[in-house]
Design a protein around this motif. Sequence first.
Motif, short mmCIF file in Angstrom:
data_model
loop_
_atom_site.label_atom_id
_atom_site.label_comp_id
_atom_site.label_asym_id
_atom_site.label_seq_id
_atom_site.Cartn_x
_atom_site.Cartn_y
_atom_site.Cartn_z
N MET A 230 0.83 -1.20 0.00
CA MET A 230 0.00 0.00 0.00
C MET A 230 0.87 1.26 0.00
O MET A 230 0.60 2.22 -0.74
CB MET A 230 -0.92 0.01 1.22
N PHE A 231 1.93 1.24 0.81
CA PHE A 231 2.82 2.41 0.90
C PHE A 231 3.53 2.66 -0.43
O PHE A 231 3.75 3.81 -0.82
CB PHE A 231 3.82 2.22 2.03
N ALA A 232 3.88 1.58 -1.13
CA ALA A 232 4.51 1.73 -2.44
C ALA A 232 3.59 2.50 -3.38
O ALA A 232 4.05 3.36 -4.16
CB ALA A 232 4.85 0.36 -3.03
N GLY A 233 2.30 2.22 -3.32
CA GLY A 233 1.34 2.94 -4.14
C GLY A 233 1.27 4.41 -3.78
O GLY A 233 1.19 5.29 -4.65
N ILE A 234 1.32 4.69 -2.48
CA ILE A 234 1.29 6.08 -2.01
C ILE A 234 2.54 6.82 -2.48
O ILE A 234 2.47 7.97 -2.96
CB ILE A 234 1.18 6.13 -0.47
N LEU A 235 3.69 6.18 -2.35
CA LEU A 235 4.94 6.80 -2.81
C LEU A 235 4.91 7.07 -4.30
O LEU A 235 5.40 8.11 -4.77
CB LEU A 235 6.13 5.89 -2.47
N HIS A 236 4.33 6.15 -5.05
CA HIS A 236 4.25 6.32 -6.50
C HIS A 236 3.43 7.56 -6.85
O HIS A 236 3.83 8.37 -7.72
CB HIS A 236 3.63 5.07 -7.13
N VAL A 237 2.32 7.73 -6.17
CA VAL A 237 1.47 8.89 -6.42
C VAL A 237 2.16 10.19 -6.01
O VAL A 237 2.13 11.19 -6.74
CB VAL A 237 0.12 8.74 -5.66
N GLU A 238 2.81 10.19 -4.83
CA GLU A 238 3.39 11.41 -4.28
C GLU A 238 4.72 11.80 -4.92
O GLU A 238 5.04 12.99 -5.02
CB GLU A 238 3.59 11.25 -2.77
N THR A 239 5.52 10.81 -5.34
CA THR A 239 6.87 11.10 -5.83
C THR A 239 7.09 10.73 -7.30
O THR A 239 8.08 11.15 -7.89
CB THR A 239 7.93 10.35 -5.00
N GLY A 240 6.20 9.92 -7.84
CA GLY A 240 6.38 9.46 -9.21
C GLY A 240 7.32 8.29 -9.35
O GLY A 240 7.59 7.82 -10.45
N VAL A 241 7.84 7.79 -8.22
CA VAL A 241 8.79 6.68 -8.24
C VAL A 241 8.07 5.37 -7.92
O VAL A 241 7.40 5.27 -6.89
CB VAL A 241 9.93 6.91 -7.22
N ASN A 242 8.24 4.38 -8.77
CA ASN A 242 7.71 3.04 -8.52
C ASN A 242 8.79 2.26 -7.78
O ASN A 242 9.68 1.68 -8.38
CB ASN A 242 7.36 2.36 -9.84
N VAL A 243 8.72 2.25 -6.45
CA VAL A 243 9.80 1.64 -5.67
C VAL A 243 9.91 0.14 -5.91
O VAL A 243 10.99 -0.44 -5.74
CB VAL A 243 9.65 1.93 -4.16
N GLN A 244 8.83 -0.49 -6.30
CA GLN A 244 8.88 -1.93 -6.54
C GLN A 244 9.79 -2.25 -7.72
O GLN A 244 10.33 -3.37 -7.81
CB GLN A 244 7.47 -2.48 -6.79
N ALA A 245 10.01 -1.29 -8.59
CA ALA A 245 10.88 -1.49 -9.75
C ALA A 245 12.35 -1.18 -9.45
O ALA A 245 13.21 -1.33 -10.31
CB ALA A 245 10.40 -0.64 -10.92
N VAL A 246 12.62 -0.75 -8.21
CA VAL A 246 13.99 -0.37 -7.83
C VAL A 246 14.68 -1.56 -7.16
O VAL A 246 14.25 -2.03 -6.10
CB VAL A 246 13.97 0.83 -6.85
N LEU A 247 15.75 -2.05 -7.77
CA LEU A 247 16.50 -3.14 -7.17
C LEU A 247 17.07 -2.68 -5.82
O LEU A 247 17.72 -1.64 -5.75
CB LEU A 247 17.65 -3.57 -8.09
N GLY A 248 16.81 -3.45 -4.78
CA GLY A 248 17.31 -3.10 -3.46
C GLY A 248 16.38 -2.25 -2.63
O GLY A 248 16.72 -1.86 -1.51
N ALA A 249 15.19 -1.96 -3.15
CA ALA A 249 14.24 -1.12 -2.40
C ALA A 249 13.83 -1.77 -1.08
O ALA A 249 13.45 -1.10 -0.13
CB ALA A 249 13.00 -0.84 -3.24
N GLY A 250 13.93 -3.11 -1.00
CA GLY A 250 13.55 -3.81 0.22
C GLY A 250 14.62 -3.86 1.28
O GLY A 250 14.40 -4.42 2.36
#
Length: 382
Positions: A230-250
């Motif tokens: 859910m937070f990834a979706g919020i970040l995507h909306v607020e920052t434009g960054v899809n963190v799930q697509a970032v290697l090492g985001a976890g």
Amino acid sequence: MKVVIAVDSFKGSLSSLKAGEAIKKGILMADSKAEVVVSPMADGGEGTVEALIHALNGEKKAVSVNGPLMMPVLAEYTVFPYNGNDHVFIESAASSGLTLVPEEKRTPMETNTFGLGEQIKHAIHGGYRHFILSLGGSATNDGGVGMLQALGWEFFDRAGELISNNGNPLLHVASMSGENVMGELKECTFTIASDVMNPFYGPEGAAYVFAKQKGASNDDIDQLDQDLRMFAGILHVETGVNVQAVLGAGAAGGLGGAMVACLHAEMKSGAEIMIEMTGLSDKIKWADLVITGEGSLDEQSLMGKVPVTVAKYAKTHGKPIIGLAGRIDTKLDKINEYLDAIFSIQTQCRTLEEAMLEKVTVQQLEVTAGQVLRACMLAIPK
């Protein structure tokens, strides 16, 4: 003969600097005319601070911040000059580490990264603008929400109420605002030192892979993963960054993703960062022989660890490279693709406890390094 020594720490026994000095002594015992340079290495975790202080005249600073359970802890960070600017190196574990939480209280449902944000804030108030953030050993799985709270981001629950900085704030996040974020952050650069490649959420994500070792139950893990999603979706909306697509985001319970999205951080290999900052590549160019190593040389060494990373640079410059280790994997085919030869420093049968004693490890490194150099001198011109 010109020799560069670039080893990681022998964990539980010696720091990278002490290990390097022991190897240097063994080399000089074998050839007193050898020119030897010790360049301590690390991968962003244990030993990195010492290596930076040694190579770049770094200085430690300390600040009282909130630990994972929002209890005061004294956390250090290191300031060092690089490329004309002061840089700050912060180990996230100094304020958010698992070792800061008593074993009976370990659960990522109650811990957060607020203290890490306080460290960053303290350094910014001190006038520093360039940061390297090391992720590892965290007690948290808050998606970096706590850190962001300390830097001025505000988070709200489903009722629109402001979420406090107690416990794990990720569990309640429904929306966020950057209206009151520190203005100085726009002047800052952030680099993440991490070799973790896990995504933000999912079967290989922060919760399912790392939360159990931090004290989470299976039900906790399911909830944490849902909240990260859910937070990834919020970040995507607020920052434009899809963190799930970032290697090492976890990495570090989602800290990596929050840093990339909100701090515009760049994710880099810890070992690569250290090689760059300590000028190791130029030292390797100068050398006739490169010696690297760590406590255990095995398949984990292939995952961005110091010995293999150093070996890649040695190969680029056409230099022979030798690995020394307290333990070596019997399956060496893949490692030997990078290192020309690997030697265990064990010279006789000992218990593990005896073998890992500092004085024993020093002696073993001296003896083995001396013998290795003798062999190399037969093939490499002085």
